[in-house]
Motif scaffolding. Structure first.
Motif, short mmCIF file in Angstrom:
data_model
loop_
_atom_site.label_atom_id
_atom_site.label_comp_id
_atom_site.label_asym_id
_atom_site.label_seq_id
_atom_site.Cartn_x
_atom_site.Cartn_y
_atom_site.Cartn_z
N THR A 1 0.86 -1.19 0.00
CA THR A 1 0.00 0.00 0.00
C THR A 1 0.89 1.23 0.00
O THR A 1 0.98 1.95 0.99
CB THR A 1 -0.93 0.01 1.23
N ASP A 2 1.54 1.46 -1.11
CA ASP A 2 2.45 2.60 -1.21
C ASP A 2 1.67 3.91 -1.24
O ASP A 2 0.51 3.96 -1.64
CB ASP A 2 3.34 2.45 -2.44
N HIS A 3 2.35 4.97 -0.85
CA HIS A 3 1.74 6.30 -0.79
C HIS A 3 1.42 6.83 -2.18
O HIS A 3 2.32 7.07 -2.99
CB HIS A 3 2.67 7.30 -0.09
N GLY A 4 0.13 7.00 -2.46
CA GLY A 4 -0.32 7.70 -3.66
C GLY A 4 -0.01 7.06 -4.99
O GLY A 4 -0.22 7.68 -6.02
N ASN A 5 0.46 5.81 -5.00
CA ASN A 5 0.80 5.19 -6.28
C ASN A 5 0.75 3.67 -6.20
O ASN A 5 0.71 3.10 -5.11
CB ASN A 5 2.20 5.63 -6.74
N ILE A 6 0.76 3.07 -7.38
CA ILE A 6 0.89 1.60 -7.50
C ILE A 6 2.00 1.29 -8.50
O ILE A 6 1.90 0.37 -9.29
CB ILE A 6 -0.45 0.92 -7.87
N PHE A 7 3.06 2.08 -8.43
CA PHE A 7 4.17 1.94 -9.38
C PHE A 7 4.80 0.54 -9.36
O PHE A 7 5.32 0.08 -10.36
CB PHE A 7 5.25 2.98 -9.14
N GLY A 8 4.77 -0.13 -8.23
CA GLY A 8 5.38 -1.45 -8.12
C GLY A 8 4.43 -2.60 -8.38
O GLY A 8 4.80 -3.76 -8.19
N ALA A 9 3.22 -2.32 -8.84
CA ALA A 9 2.18 -3.35 -8.95
C ALA A 9 2.57 -4.53 -9.84
O ALA A 9 2.42 -5.69 -9.45
CB ALA A 9 0.88 -2.73 -9.45
N VAL A 10 3.06 -4.27 -11.04
CA VAL A 10 3.38 -5.36 -11.97
C VAL A 10 4.50 -6.23 -11.41
O VAL A 10 4.38 -7.46 -11.37
CB VAL A 10 3.74 -4.81 -13.37
N LYS A 11 5.57 -5.59 -10.96
CA LYS A 11 6.69 -6.34 -10.39
C LYS A 11 6.23 -7.15 -9.17
O LYS A 11 6.60 -8.32 -9.01
CB LYS A 11 7.81 -5.37 -10.00
N PHE A 12 5.40 -6.55 -8.33
CA PHE A 12 4.88 -7.21 -7.13
C PHE A 12 4.04 -8.43 -7.50
O PHE A 12 4.24 -9.52 -6.96
CB PHE A 12 4.05 -6.20 -6.33
N PHE A 13 3.11 -8.27 -8.43
CA PHE A 13 2.26 -9.39 -8.84
C PHE A 13 3.08 -10.53 -9.43
O PHE A 13 2.87 -11.69 -9.09
CB PHE A 13 1.20 -8.93 -9.85
N GLN A 14 3.99 -10.20 -10.32
CA GLN A 14 4.80 -11.24 -10.96
C GLN A 14 5.65 -11.98 -9.93
O GLN A 14 5.74 -13.21 -9.97
CB GLN A 14 5.68 -10.61 -12.04
N ALA A 15 6.25 -11.24 -9.01
CA ALA A 15 7.11 -11.88 -8.00
C ALA A 15 6.28 -12.73 -7.04
O ALA A 15 6.71 -13.83 -6.66
CB ALA A 15 7.88 -10.81 -7.23
N CYS A 16 5.10 -12.25 -6.66
CA CYS A 16 4.24 -13.04 -5.77
C CYS A 16 3.79 -14.33 -6.45
O CYS A 16 3.83 -15.40 -5.83
CB CYS A 16 3.01 -12.23 -5.36
N LYS A 17 3.36 -14.24 -7.68
CA LYS A 17 2.89 -15.42 -8.41
C LYS A 17 4.01 -16.44 -8.53
O LYS A 17 3.79 -17.64 -8.34
CB LYS A 17 2.35 -15.03 -9.79
N LYS A 18 5.22 -15.98 -8.83
CA LYS A 18 6.37 -16.87 -8.96
C LYS A 18 6.66 -17.57 -7.64
O LYS A 18 7.02 -18.75 -7.60
CB LYS A 18 7.59 -16.08 -9.43
N ALA A 19 6.47 -16.86 -6.52
CA ALA A 19 6.73 -17.41 -5.18
C ALA A 19 5.52 -18.13 -4.59
O ALA A 19 5.57 -18.60 -3.46
CB ALA A 19 7.17 -16.28 -4.25
N LYS A 20 4.42 -18.19 -5.36
CA LYS A 20 3.18 -18.83 -4.90
C LYS A 20 2.63 -18.17 -3.64
O LYS A 20 2.16 -18.82 -2.71
CB LYS A 20 3.38 -20.34 -4.71
#
Length: 147
Positions: free
Chosen positions: A41-60
């Motif tokens: 829940t970053d301040h005022g942005n979701i700039f890390g969303a794609v990287k976050f989703f991809q990394a989470c999915k890879k790590a299950k």
């Protein structure tokens, strides 16, 4: 029933001057501690969303996307007397993601005054699919309670 805990208010290094953990280190921590889900829940942005989703999915690990919004009662008022507060917006589904994107766009294009702000009117219009919490001590409800 097995119990799990997930932080729903977490800033990464995409929250300038507030968060320090990188998404890679967050996923590493989640994996090391067998976390089932992680939220950002970053301040005022979701700039890390794609990287976050991809990394989470890879790590299950289940990714929970959110943002700590800068919230004011009326974003059309551009005045130092018009205070802003913090508000956590969590994405529940695809509609919520689209609505969060609309809120972010509004916050930068129309609500910007020192911070990219949203207001009650926009939140009401684009609230479907979002889970809203009162945030931290910088939230509107905590501020009222402190007064």
């Amino acid at each position: 029933m097995e119990k799990h805990f997930t932080h729903l208010h977490l800033h990464t290094d995409y929250s300038l001057l507030d968060g320090a953990i990188s998404i890679d280190k967050l996923i590493e921590y989640g994996t090391a501690h067998s976390l089932k889900a992680l939220a950002i829940t970053d301040h005022g942005n979701i700039f890390g969303a794609v990287k976050f989703f991809q990394a989470c999915k890879k790590a299950k690990i289940k990714p929970i996307l959110g943002m700590e919004a800068y919230f004011t009662e009326d974003a059309s008022i551009k005045s130092p007397q018009n205070k802003y507060y913090h508000l956590i917006l969590l994405v529940e589904n695809e509609i919520g993601y689209k609505n969060l994107c609309k809120l972010i766009s509004f916050s930068f294009k129309e609500g910007f005054y020192f911070k990219n702000r949203i207001d009650y009117k926009m939140l009401e219009k684009h609230s479907e699919g979002l889970i809203v919490t009162s945030a931290c001590l910088g939230g509107h409800i905590p501020k009222l309670l402190m007064e």
